[in-house]
Design an enzyme around this catalytic site. Structure first.
Site, short mmCIF file in Angstrom:
data_model
loop_
_atom_site.label_atom_id
_atom_site.label_comp_id
_atom_site.label_asym_id
_atom_site.label_seq_id
_atom_site.Cartn_x
_atom_site.Cartn_y
_atom_site.Cartn_z
N GLU A 173 -12.34 14.79 -5.50
CA GLU A 173 -11.68 15.13 -6.78
C GLU A 173 -11.75 16.64 -6.93
OE1 GLU A 173 -12.75 13.06 -10.43
OE2 GLU A 173 -12.99 11.19 -9.32
N GLN B 245 -4.65 14.56 -10.37
CA GLN B 245 -4.30 13.31 -9.75
C GLN B 245 -2.81 13.28 -9.46
OE1 GLN B 245 -5.75 9.88 -11.89
NE2 GLN B 245 -7.82 10.68 -12.11
N TYR C 272 -13.87 20.80 -10.59
CA TYR C 272 -12.68 21.12 -11.40
C TYR C 272 -12.81 22.57 -11.90
CZ TYR C 272 -11.47 16.14 -11.54
OH TYR C 272 -11.10 14.85 -11.20
N GLU D 206 -5.51 7.06 -10.26
CA GLU D 206 -6.45 6.26 -11.05
C GLU D 206 -5.70 5.48 -12.12
OE1 GLU D 206 -9.69 8.55 -12.71
OE2 GLU D 206 -10.68 6.75 -13.48
N ASN E 123 -18.53 5.87 -7.71
CA ASN E 123 -17.92 7.15 -8.09
C ASN E 123 -18.76 7.79 -9.18
OD1 ASN E 123 -15.60 9.14 -8.64
ND2 ASN E 123 -15.89 8.17 -10.63
N GLU E 124 -19.05 9.06 -9.02
CA GLU E 124 -19.84 9.79 -10.03
C GLU E 124 -20.98 8.92 -10.53
OE1 GLU E 124 -17.37 11.92 -12.90
OE2 GLU E 124 -16.59 13.19 -11.29
O1 AHR Z 1 -10.06 12.61 -12.66
C1 AHR Z 1 -10.51 12.25 -13.93
C2 AHR Z 1 -11.97 11.85 -13.93
O2 AHR Z 1 -12.75 12.94 -13.59
C3 AHR Z 1 -12.37 10.80 -12.94
O3 AHR Z 1 -12.12 9.51 -13.39
C4 AHR Z 1 -13.84 11.03 -12.81
O4 AHR Z 1 -14.34 10.63 -11.56
C5 AHR Z 1 -13.99 12.51 -13.08
O5 AHR Z 1 -14.98 12.78 -13.99
#
Ligand code: AHR
Length: 513
Positions: A315, A364, A259, A45, A192-193
């Site tokens: 992600e 990432q 996450y 990103e 995205n999101e």
């Molecule tokens: O990976 C960091 C961020 O986490 C990304 O930009 C977003 O899609 C997510 O909230």
């Protein structure tokens, strides 16, 4: 009570098992599902030093580079055989206007990267730079496109620009910018999101937006687009339900983000300085992806029993406090043996659901969150997570082998026992049975007996290991080899049964043939 023969055999069997700490049964003749190589995908990103400084230094830099891409990172990524790379975000994607990133670099407009540190983005890394980079490292691009602040026209034109081979306005513009052949991009993300940084939409509204935007993303020539809808985060099962109901087969893939973060407010904990409780919290959370996947998958199965729509975990990874002294908007964190365990466990779990999960992208690739590579000016270091991807390459496109693991050792945390050993098995084209194992125990070696049921006569077993003296051991620019991938020759095989001690706090790969 009278003992019959079956009871006696069962009793003897239990005795045999209890001589081990853990038993793994691999059904070597029952493999059906291929583990998509795209599960081993990555994400880049415009965030902090991921692109600028991490991948791209520009052709005039003193840092050794090829056409602006740093040579050390290029080589490290080529070695990993990365199947796909997602770009340009993330949250950045829904503020990105691709036309700002084409044409002569000195003429490209600037913008402010409002999501990530408010820094000025000069657009010097754009469509050509990204897609040429993918060609250099031999990976498939995955373009994440702007729904939140873009337009249907803008998205349609981007697809035409990268994929049209004909005499079309966007293909001609691409040619003017120096690229004759289309790149034939297959994977495109429609937003995205979209429930958050991608537009704060409700699922019903996003579903309609998706249908509209996706309609105008055309296939060019023989290249068939694979359209991915912006999916849920973590436990938002309603998002998945509504999208499955309302988008259905109009999408090829549905994404999911997960996450191992402690919480979105306050401290997320240090990446390197953690106690046993914090360690086990992260490990438990990484294992916690399995029930989350199961629930999203069961909803997908309900609406799509034919499995036409793939689940793409585009992600995932660890998320800790940024390295002290660094820009909080840059999400730069160190990476320890604990991160390696999260990677090993998560990839083992993804393999298990290979019939539905067809892509995943760790967040990432360089200098951001659970990065596989860290850079500092001209210096580069590979993280423990890099070595897990290096080790697990053998699973890419291999056939998943069903397996059952039992263990008499658990780690107590938060009122429950965490299974100490986590495993996945596959058979690759070269005929090897691959067994990846994570022993999360900080100080107990695990005696493992592994039966290769239904396998041809297995003659040898080799191995690799990732371990270190402490759970928080990590690589630094001055000491880049504290955690590496090493040969492991402790496994013995006889009558298709492998006996091996899996050292405390380690990730191990066994290859048997
Ligand atoms: O990976 C960091 C961020 O986490 C990304 O930009 C977003 O899609 C997510 O909230």
């Amino acid at each position: 009570m009278k003992l019959n023969l079956t009871m006696i055999l069962l009793f003897l069997g239990c005795l045999a098992v209890s001589a081990q700490d853990a038993q793994l049964i691999i059904h070597a003749d029952q493999g059906k599902e291929q583990i998509s190589k795209h599960i081993y995908g990555h994400f880049s990103e415009h965030l902090g030093r991921c692109i600028y400084g991490g991948i791209w230094v520009g052709p005039d830099s003193d840092i050794p580079n090829t056409d602006g891409y740093r040579n050390d990172v290029l080589e490290a990524l080529k070695n990993l055989q990365i199947p796909n790379l997602r770009w340009p975000g993330g949250c950045f994607a829904d503020e990105y206007h691709w036309m700002d990133g084409i044409g002569p670099r000195e003429d490209r407009p600037r913008m402010v990267n409002t999501n990530w540190g408010g820094v000025v983005e000069d657009n010097s890394f754009g469509t050509h730079e990204f897609l040429n980079f993918c060609e250099l490292i031999g990976t498939e691009p995955y373009l994440s496109m702007n729904v939140g602040s873009g337009s249907v026209e803008e998205m349609a034109k981007w697809v035409e620009y990268v994929n049209s081979d004909g005499d079309s306005p966007m293909a001609n513009l691409r040619r003017e910018n120096g690229r004759e052949e289309p790149w034939n991009v297959k994977f495109i993300g429609v937003g995205n999101e979209s429930w958050g940084c991608g537009g704060s939409m409700r699922p019903e509204y996003y579903a309609d937006q998706y249908r509209q935007y996706a309609t105008y993303c055309r296939d060019y020539g023989d290249n068939k687009l694979f359209k991915i809808a912006s999916g849920a985060s973590d436990y938002d099962f309603n998002w998945t339900k509504v999208l499955m109901e309302r988008i259905g087969n109009r999408m090829h893939g549905l994404s999911l983000h997960y996450y191992t973060v402690k919480g979105w407010r306050g401290s997320k904990g240090s990446a390197t300085d953690f106690d046993r409780d914090e360690y086990l919290f992260t490990i438990k959370k990484s294992m916690g992806i399995e029930p989350v996947l199961k629930k999203h998958i069961s909803l997908m199965d309900y609406y799509d029993p034919e499995k036409n729509v793939d689940l793409m975990v585009d992600e995932w990874g660890t998320w800790f406090d940024v390295e002290p002294g660094t820009n909080p908007g840059f999400l730069y964190q160190q990476n320890t043996l604990r991160d390696a365990f999260v990677a090993g466990i998560t990839l083992n779990i993804f393999n298990k659901y290979a019939d539905r999960i067809k892509m995943a992208n760790i967040a990432q690739i360089v200098n951001v969150l659970q990065a596989i590579i860290l850079t500092d000016e001209e210096k580069m270091v590979l993280t423990p997570t890099y070595h897990v991807f290096e080790m697990y390459k053998v699973h890419q496109d291999a056939i998943l082998l069903p397996s059952d693991i039992t263990s008499s050792v658990d780690l107590e945390y938060d009122g429950e026992g965490l299974p100490v050993l986590n495993a996945s098995s596959s058979k690759s084209e070269d005929g090897f049975i691959n067994i990846s194992l994570v022993n999360i125990h900080p100080d107990k070696d695990i005696e493992l007996e592994c039966s290769l049921r239904g396998a041809d006569d297995v003659k040898s077993v080799t191995g690799q290991i990732i371990t270190a003296s402490d759970l928080n051991t990590h690589n630094t620019f001055d000491a880049p080899e504290n955690v590496t991938l090493e040969a492991f020759d402790k496994a013995k095989v006889k009558n298709n049964v492998i006996k091996v001690t899996i050292p405390a706090k380690s990730v191990v790969l066994l290859r048997a043939k």
